[in-house]
Design an enzyme around this catalytic site. Structure first.
Site, short mmCIF file in Angstrom:
data_model
loop_
_atom_site.label_atom_id
_atom_site.label_comp_id
_atom_site.label_asym_id
_atom_site.label_seq_id
_atom_site.Cartn_x
_atom_site.Cartn_y
_atom_site.Cartn_z
N TYR A 148 0.83 -1.20 0.00
CA TYR A 148 0.00 0.00 0.00
C TYR A 148 0.86 1.25 0.00
O TYR A 148 2.04 1.24 0.35
CB TYR A 148 -0.92 0.02 1.23
CG TYR A 148 -0.18 0.21 2.53
CD1 TYR A 148 0.01 1.48 3.07
CD2 TYR A 148 0.37 -0.88 3.21
CE1 TYR A 148 0.71 1.67 4.25
CE2 TYR A 148 1.05 -0.69 4.40
CZ TYR A 148 1.22 0.57 4.91
OH TYR A 148 1.93 0.75 6.07
N PHE A 158 2.69 9.69 3.15
CA PHE A 158 3.07 9.57 4.55
C PHE A 158 3.47 8.15 4.94
O PHE A 158 4.03 7.94 6.03
CB PHE A 158 1.95 10.07 5.48
CG PHE A 158 0.64 9.32 5.32
CD1 PHE A 158 0.43 8.12 5.96
CD2 PHE A 158 -0.37 9.85 4.54
CE1 PHE A 158 -0.77 7.43 5.82
CE2 PHE A 158 -1.57 9.18 4.40
CZ PHE A 158 -1.76 7.96 5.04
N ASP A 159 3.18 7.18 4.10
CA ASP A 159 3.55 5.80 4.43
C ASP A 159 3.52 4.98 3.15
O ASP A 159 2.70 5.23 2.26
CB ASP A 159 2.58 5.22 5.46
CG ASP A 159 3.10 3.94 6.09
OD1 ASP A 159 4.29 3.61 5.89
OD2 ASP A 159 2.31 3.25 6.77
N ILE A 176 -7.95 0.66 10.73
CA ILE A 176 -9.02 1.65 10.68
C ILE A 176 -10.23 1.11 9.91
O ILE A 176 -10.08 0.27 9.01
CB ILE A 176 -8.53 2.97 10.03
CG1 ILE A 176 -7.96 2.73 8.63
CG2 ILE A 176 -7.50 3.64 10.92
CD1 ILE A 176 -7.57 4.01 7.90
N TYR A 202 -8.60 7.93 11.12
CA TYR A 202 -8.02 8.09 12.45
C TYR A 202 -8.73 9.13 13.30
O TYR A 202 -8.44 9.25 14.49
CB TYR A 202 -6.54 8.46 12.33
CG TYR A 202 -5.71 7.36 11.73
CD1 TYR A 202 -5.31 6.27 12.48
CD2 TYR A 202 -5.33 7.41 10.39
CE1 TYR A 202 -4.56 5.24 11.92
CE2 TYR A 202 -4.57 6.40 9.81
CZ TYR A 202 -4.19 5.31 10.59
OH TYR A 202 -3.45 4.30 10.02
N PHE A 220 -5.55 5.76 0.16
CA PHE A 220 -4.65 4.61 0.18
C PHE A 220 -4.77 3.86 -1.14
O PHE A 220 -5.87 3.51 -1.58
CB PHE A 220 -5.01 3.64 1.31
CG PHE A 220 -4.65 4.15 2.68
CD1 PHE A 220 -3.37 3.95 3.19
CD2 PHE A 220 -5.56 4.81 3.46
CE1 PHE A 220 -3.02 4.40 4.45
CE2 PHE A 220 -5.24 5.28 4.72
CZ PHE A 220 -3.96 5.07 5.22
#
Length: 236
Positions: A148, A158-159, A176, A202, A220
């Protein structure tokens, strides 16, 4: 402790308020230990203020506070006043940022759902099918292996499991709600893009100082690699 070296004051202000450098010499070279620690303190304070969403202060009052302390002058505010004033201000900034993030996320999702290929579930989750899969679909109690990439609505990443060089593995009911719901729509081998409102993300429970701010909508890009029946997992 008395410190009269103006390098300390200059570096605080130059780094935090470069646009307001009224007479401050920003051409400071780090030639001594004092220069370096002064600059490091400026960076640390600037980062702290940035994490607190501070982007505007009264320059002269800020300088006066620093000079009054370092020169041991009588302070205009007592010790019992300082912390409540700061706490109130940062709470107001946080509340404003939370409200703004919520409004920005909702506006983005409202426009996004009008685009061709965007599906919307009853919960408000939006998804786009990049590639359909042919394997099993996971249940909420299953463990999944996924690749992902997570971004903010402005495109900031961010990830990413791709950056780490290996897929993530976790129980689907331990993430989540937007992920729990979205991945159950997928089959092994599928690649979906999930657009997740804060209510399915979140919310306001985010890590302080992280890229994800309270009430942000998130995106995502998810590839479902494998479904493992049951809760077996080594963690996310």
């Amino acid at each position: 402790m008395k410190m009269r070296n103006l390098v300390l004051i200059s570096t605080f202000v130059a780094f935090i308020f470069s646009s307001c450098s009224q007479g401050v010499n920003t051409n400071v070279k780090l030639e001594s230990d004092l220069d370096s620690v002064s600059y490091a303190l400026g960076i640390d304070i600037a980062n702290s203020l940035e994490r607190g969403y501070v982007d505007e202060l009264n320059y002269n009052a800020f300088i006066k506070g620093i000079e009054d302390v370092f020169n041991e002058k009588d302070l205009d505010l007592g010790d019992e006043q300082v912390k409540p004033i700061i706490q109130k201000y940062f709470k107001q900034l946080r509340d404003q940022k939370i409200a703004q993030n919520l409004a920005d996320g909702r506006a983005f999702l409202e426009e996004n759902k009008k685009k061709e290929g965007i599906e919307v579930t009853e919960s408000g989750l939006q998804y786009e099918i990049i590639k359909e899969g042919e394997g099993d679909s996971p249940a909420a109690t299953d463990t999944v292996v996924v690749h992902y990439r997570g971004t903010l609505i402005d495109g900031t990443e961010f990830d990413s499991s791709y950056e780490r060089g290996e897929p993530a593995r976790f129980p689907l009911n331990g993430v989540i709600p937007g992920w729990t719901e979205g991945l159950q729509l997928m089959k092994e081998g599928a690649n979906y893009k999930l657009y997740i409102p804060t209510e399915l993300g979140y919310g306001v429970r985010v890590r302080p100082g992280g890229a994800i701010e309270p009430n942000m909508a998130l995106i995502f890009d998810v590839e479902l690699v494998e479904v493992i029946e049951g809760p077996e997992s080594t963690g996310e």
